[in-house]
Write a protein that holds these residues in place. Sequence first.
Motif, PDB file in Angstrom:
ATOM      1  N   SER A  15       0.833  -1.199   0.000  1.00 38.85           N
ATOM      2  CA  SER A  15       0.000   0.000   0.000  1.00 38.85           C
ATOM      3  C   SER A  15       0.871   1.254   0.000  1.00 38.85           C
ATOM      4  O   SER A  15       2.087   1.194   0.210  1.00 38.85           O
ATOM      5  CB  SER A  15      -0.896   0.008   1.235  1.00 38.85           C
ATOM      6  OG  SER A  15      -0.103   0.181   2.403  1.00 38.85           O
ATOM      7  N   ALA A  16       0.228   2.388  -0.192  1.00 35.44           N
ATOM      8  CA  ALA A  16       0.930   3.670  -0.111  1.00 35.44           C
ATOM      9  C   ALA A  16       1.573   3.810   1.261  1.00 35.44           C
ATOM     10  O   ALA A  16       2.740   4.198   1.374  1.00 35.44           O
ATOM     11  CB  ALA A  16      -0.052   4.818  -0.355  1.00 35.44           C
ATOM     12  N   LEU A  35       3.360  11.399   7.792  1.00 33.73           N
ATOM     13  CA  LEU A  35       2.907  10.569   6.679  1.00 33.73           C
ATOM     14  C   LEU A  35       1.402  10.725   6.482  1.00 33.73           C
ATOM     15  O   LEU A  35       0.933  10.928   5.357  1.00 33.73           O
ATOM     16  CB  LEU A  35       3.282   9.104   6.917  1.00 33.73           C
ATOM     17  CG  LEU A  35       2.814   8.082   5.894  1.00 33.73           C
ATOM     18  CD1 LEU A  35       3.181   8.483   4.474  1.00 33.73           C
ATOM     19  CD2 LEU A  35       3.391   6.720   6.230  1.00 33.73           C
ATOM     20  N   LYS A  36       0.653  10.668   7.551  1.00 35.18           N
ATOM     21  CA  LYS A  36      -0.799  10.825   7.468  1.00 35.18           C
ATOM     22  C   LYS A  36      -1.159  12.204   6.909  1.00 35.18           C
ATOM     23  O   LYS A  36      -2.044  12.324   6.063  1.00 35.18           O
ATOM     24  CB  LYS A  36      -1.426  10.641   8.852  1.00 35.18           C
ATOM     25  CG  LYS A  36      -2.943  10.607   8.812  1.00 35.18           C
ATOM     26  CD  LYS A  36      -3.531  10.533  10.205  1.00 35.18           C
ATOM     27  CE  LYS A  36      -3.420   9.149  10.762  1.00 35.18           C
ATOM     28  NZ  LYS A  36      -4.127   9.007  12.053  1.00 35.18           N
ATOM     29  N   GLN A  43      -4.736  13.941  -1.138  1.00 34.22           N
ATOM     30  CA  GLN A  43      -6.024  13.274  -1.348  1.00 34.22           C
ATOM     31  C   GLN A  43      -5.873  11.776  -1.545  1.00 34.22           C
ATOM     32  O   GLN A  43      -6.530  11.161  -2.382  1.00 34.22           O
ATOM     33  CB  GLN A  43      -6.769  13.920  -2.514  1.00 34.22           C
ATOM     34  CG  GLN A  43      -7.029  15.387  -2.289  1.00 34.22           C
ATOM     35  CD  GLN A  43      -7.628  16.084  -3.491  1.00 34.22           C
ATOM     36  OE1 GLN A  43      -7.658  15.545  -4.600  1.00 34.22           O
ATOM     37  NE2 GLN A  43      -8.104  17.294  -3.276  1.00 34.22           N
ATOM     38  N   LEU A  44      -4.981  11.180  -0.756  1.00 33.87           N
ATOM     39  CA  LEU A  44      -4.718   9.744  -0.833  1.00 33.87           C
ATOM     40  C   LEU A  44      -5.095   9.010   0.443  1.00 33.87           C
ATOM     41  O   LEU A  44      -4.937   7.797   0.512  1.00 33.87           O
ATOM     42  CB  LEU A  44      -3.224   9.505  -1.121  1.00 33.87           C
ATOM     43  CG  LEU A  44      -2.736   9.948  -2.487  1.00 33.87           C
ATOM     44  CD1 LEU A  44      -1.214   9.987  -2.522  1.00 33.87           C
ATOM     45  CD2 LEU A  44      -3.278   9.023  -3.569  1.00 33.87           C
ATOM     46  N   ILE A  45      -5.597   9.715   1.432  1.00 34.68           N
ATOM     47  CA  ILE A  45      -5.829   9.110   2.736  1.00 34.68           C
ATOM     48  C   ILE A  45      -6.800   7.926   2.653  1.00 34.68           C
ATOM     49  O   ILE A  45      -6.626   6.938   3.353  1.00 34.68           O
ATOM     50  CB  ILE A  45      -6.295  10.170   3.776  1.00 34.68           C
ATOM     51  CG1 ILE A  45      -6.086   9.661   5.192  1.00 34.68           C
ATOM     52  CG2 ILE A  45      -7.705  10.628   3.517  1.00 34.68           C
ATOM     53  CD1 ILE A  45      -4.655   9.609   5.631  1.00 34.68           C
ATOM     54  N   LYS A  46      -7.777   7.984   1.782  1.00 31.49           N
ATOM     55  CA  LYS A  46      -8.736   6.870   1.694  1.00 31.49           C
ATOM     56  C   LYS A  46      -8.172   5.655   0.946  1.00 31.49           C
ATOM     57  O   LYS A  46      -8.790   4.613   0.909  1.00 31.49           O
ATOM     58  CB  LYS A  46     -10.051   7.327   1.083  1.00 31.49           C
ATOM     59  CG  LYS A  46      -9.977   7.819  -0.330  1.00 31.49           C
ATOM     60  CD  LYS A  46     -11.344   8.326  -0.771  1.00 31.49           C
ATOM     61  CE  LYS A  46     -11.282   8.970  -2.137  1.00 31.49           C
ATOM     62  NZ  LYS A  46     -12.568   9.509  -2.536  1.00 31.49           N
ATOM     63  N   GLN A  54      -3.388  -1.303  -7.658  1.00 32.29           N
ATOM     64  CA  GLN A  54      -4.810  -1.052  -7.885  1.00 32.29           C
ATOM     65  C   GLN A  54      -5.136   0.433  -8.023  1.00 32.29           C
ATOM     66  O   GLN A  54      -6.280   0.798  -8.280  1.00 32.29           O
ATOM     67  CB  GLN A  54      -5.628  -1.662  -6.748  1.00 32.29           C
ATOM     68  CG  GLN A  54      -5.552  -3.163  -6.696  1.00 32.29           C
ATOM     69  CD  GLN A  54      -6.356  -3.745  -5.549  1.00 32.29           C
ATOM     70  OE1 GLN A  54      -7.219  -3.093  -4.976  1.00 32.29           O
ATOM     71  NE2 GLN A  54      -6.074  -4.990  -5.213  1.00 32.29           N
ATOM     72  N   LEU A  55      -4.153   1.289  -7.870  1.00 28.32           N
ATOM     73  CA  LEU A  55      -4.378   2.728  -7.966  1.00 28.32           C
ATOM     74  C   LEU A  55      -4.187   3.225  -9.395  1.00 28.32           C
ATOM     75  O   LEU A  55      -3.521   2.582 -10.202  1.00 28.32           O
ATOM     76  CB  LEU A  55      -3.416   3.475  -7.037  1.00 28.32           C
ATOM     77  CG  LEU A  55      -3.493   3.145  -5.548  1.00 28.32           C
ATOM     78  CD1 LEU A  55      -2.496   3.993  -4.768  1.00 28.32           C
ATOM     79  CD2 LEU A  55      -4.900   3.330  -4.999  1.00 28.32           C
TER      80      LEU A  55
END
Length: 125
Positions: A15-16, A35-36, A43-46, A54-55
Motif C-alpha cells: 500500500s501507499a 505521513l498521514k 487526497q490519498l488518505i482513503k 490497484q491505484l
Amino acid sequence: RLYIGHETGMNGQLSAWENLSFYQQCAKVPSHEKLKQVLYELQLIKYINIPLKQLSAGQKQRVALAQLSLIPAQVWLLDEPYSHLDLNSINWLNQQMLAHREKKGIVIFTSHQKIDLPEHKYLSL
C-alpha cells in the motif's frame, strides 16, 4: 539526494502507507503523523491500505511525490514529476519545489509540460 523517476520505483503489492513507511525507515525519519498529513494533502488518505497496483497512474504518482515531504534531501532529481497529475496535485508539487528552494535546496527535473513557477531559473533544451 532524492530521485523520483518516471516509474514510481515502489512495490505494487504494498500500500501507499507501507511503501512510504519503508522509505521513511530507510531514511531514519519515521513519522506516522507526517505521513498521514501528506497523504491527506495529496487526497490519498482513503487509499492508504490499497495495494499500489490497484491505484490509477495519477494516484501512484502522488504516492511517489509524497516522498518530497517525508524524506530529507538537499537535491531532488525528478523525472517527469507532473505526469498524470491533476491541477491540485500540480499546485502541491509547485509549492513543495518553491519551499525546497527557499531552504536552499536544489531541484533538477525534466518535463514536457510548460512550467509556471514564479522566479524560477531553468535551462530549456
